[in-house]
Enzyme design. Sequence first.
Site, PDB file in Angstrom:
ATOM      1  N   CYS A 298     -18.111 -17.225   5.732  1.00  0.00           N
ATOM      2  CA  CYS A 298     -17.249 -18.288   6.246  1.00  0.00           C
ATOM      3  C   CYS A 298     -18.028 -19.593   6.324  1.00  0.00           C
ATOM      4  O   CYS A 298     -19.090 -19.633   6.949  1.00  0.00           O
ATOM      5  CB  CYS A 298     -16.717 -17.912   7.627  1.00  0.00           C
ATOM      6  SG  CYS A 298     -15.732 -19.196   8.415  1.00  0.00           S
TER       7      CYS A 298
ATOM      8  N   TYR B  34       0.838  -1.196   0.000  1.00  0.00           N
ATOM      9  CA  TYR B  34       0.000   0.000   0.000  1.00  0.00           C
ATOM     10  C   TYR B  34       0.880   1.257   0.000  1.00  0.00           C
ATOM     11  O   TYR B  34       2.103   1.161  -0.021  1.00  0.00           O
ATOM     12  CB  TYR B  34      -0.958  -0.026   1.184  1.00  0.00           C
ATOM     13  CG  TYR B  34      -2.042  -1.089   1.069  1.00  0.00           C
ATOM     14  CD1 TYR B  34      -2.411  -1.605  -0.166  1.00  0.00           C
ATOM     15  CD2 TYR B  34      -2.688  -1.598   2.186  1.00  0.00           C
ATOM     16  CE1 TYR B  34      -3.401  -2.573  -0.287  1.00  0.00           C
ATOM     17  CE2 TYR B  34      -3.686  -2.569   2.083  1.00  0.00           C
ATOM     18  CZ  TYR B  34      -4.030  -3.057   0.838  1.00  0.00           C
ATOM     19  OH  TYR B  34      -5.000  -4.013   0.719  1.00  0.00           O
TER      20      TYR B  34
END
Length: 641
Positions: free
Chosen positions: A379, A195
Amino acid sequence: MESGHTQMKATPADHLQPQTAGMQRFPHLFSSLRLGRLLLPDRFAMAPMTTNYAELDGSVTTRLCEYLAARGQGGFSLIITENMGVHPSGRVMPRMVMADEDRHIAGLARMAEAIHATGATAIAQISHCGRQTKSKFTGMPLVAPSPIPCPLNREMPRALALEEIGEMERAFVAAARRVEAAGFDGAEIHAAHGYLASGFLSAYSNHRTDIYGGSLENRMRFLLNIVDGIRQHSDFTLTVRISADEFVQNGNTLEQTTVIARALEAHGVSAISVSVGVYESFNTQSMVSGEAEGRWLPLAGKIARELEIPVFAVGRIKRAEMAEAAIARGDCAIPLFGRSAIADADLPLKIRQGREADIVACVSCNVCLGRAARPETICPANPAVGRDHEFAGALAAAPKEVLRIGIAGSCLAALTAAWIAAARGHQITVYETDGCIGGMQQWRSAVPTQHEYAELVAAAQRRAAAAGVRFSSRAPAAGEYDRLWSVRRYQPGGASSPNCYEVLQGTTDLPPDATVLVRGGDLASSEAAVKLAKAGHRVELSTPLTDICLDAHPGFRVLHKRLITEFGGRVHCAVSAPEPGAGQTLISGPATPPGRKEMMQADWVYPYAAWGTADASIDDIYEADRMTAGIYAAAELAFHT
């Protein structure tokens, strides 16, 4: 699902009510730690992980607050939030939490309060994603230290001018002041993973020739200016996340990162969070089942031994034993639980109570990371994630009519439906006659390195049994149930025999040291090849597709190619119409390419059809994304019955 503006009660979390079982076994995990001006009661910390639960304008949602609160209530004493944008040009996804304007302070305060209400400490991670995003998310051209496109996103960024670099530094400082004003206990600067701050640090992505480029001292200037700017206004806890090794040519290695860590300590940072990689080496960050747990702890340890301040570490940390040993060795002061905190929000509480066997452990399928085609974290181990408060309420809601429900088959989706239906008050019996609880995911646990799936199946079975589910090894008798839910298996193109599914199930009978051609580019074919090669067969995996495991996380491509080669096999991609040679046994995989969206009737096998007409079907699927969809559908079936 956004569930409205639910008022959360300020009840203390169980981690504030000490119990002795886990504390005696894991004394380092349950020891206190000074972190800047904070005193943490123990070392259970949740790593920062993107959820996509925010609004499109970057505002905080009740859903996000409840997700974080559930982890605080489950015993995580330190929660580091997902990355928050400091500037609109640095958005990394459509639903990124933003801290770039004062109007967001009220929402950020809701988030901090939701965490604090559980007794946990809150640190906000602040970030700008630089070149590693897309202009369709930012609405403006990408910016970076140098005009070098990210090889994954392939969009050319514009190099920041000197005055713009100052603007970005001030944006980080302003964001830190906003999260402090919102009530957070600290901030973490995201200077890892390629980043913007990480991009300045690395010669791989920073080719500048001015005061922000060239030497490591110059490349650190951007990050250190941000740290100094924050420290001018605040002494609150400040951590920085860095990549110990970027695993790219000319990228930072441990040597450079150690220098960076020492400089950060000298500038007043409270702790260093050690990760690895950039987008180009993404698989190093998002490891898959079969890769070593705690893989990056030694790198964190080398940095930790050079510093006086605490170091956080990551790398598939999911077991208390590993976290305890890491602290004892001095590899880190805080082992960060990441995806394991998604899979089981109550992980610390269960460890504290000596109930490690009840933890529903993450298997690193990485479905939670696969947001390219899906807007939010989900999930397969924990279908409550992201709707935690709503899910708990629905579990506690009694059905209008208590039914006797028979479930034919025991795949993960069936175990999930059984748990939910029984918890709501139905009388549930799971029937399984083949002696294999868990269906295809139990098959998968027999693939070399994939044994974790057996642990997940066992945990799902215990969860169901604790809710009152009964298990039977015979077929149901007439009159034993009011409803019958029957498992069907998704086996596309696997009608011919032998096929990869028979190999995975263990029903294929091959002579010793057979020569085998496995044909297919999906996960099931690849893992069948791994299993056969490990068993001593001479295996070639061949596909007309560009690569293997194209229906799974990219990490599995790397892992299985390595394993097949190590076991003496070979992999061939982009081979037109691969056919077996003389003496080769053909093991067929799917006839259609992985990723096909439509699911045809011919793709399904009904192993329990003789037991009676099903009132509903429950899907057993090998590949993780579709398996997860089947689990979520089974959960909805149980909630609406």
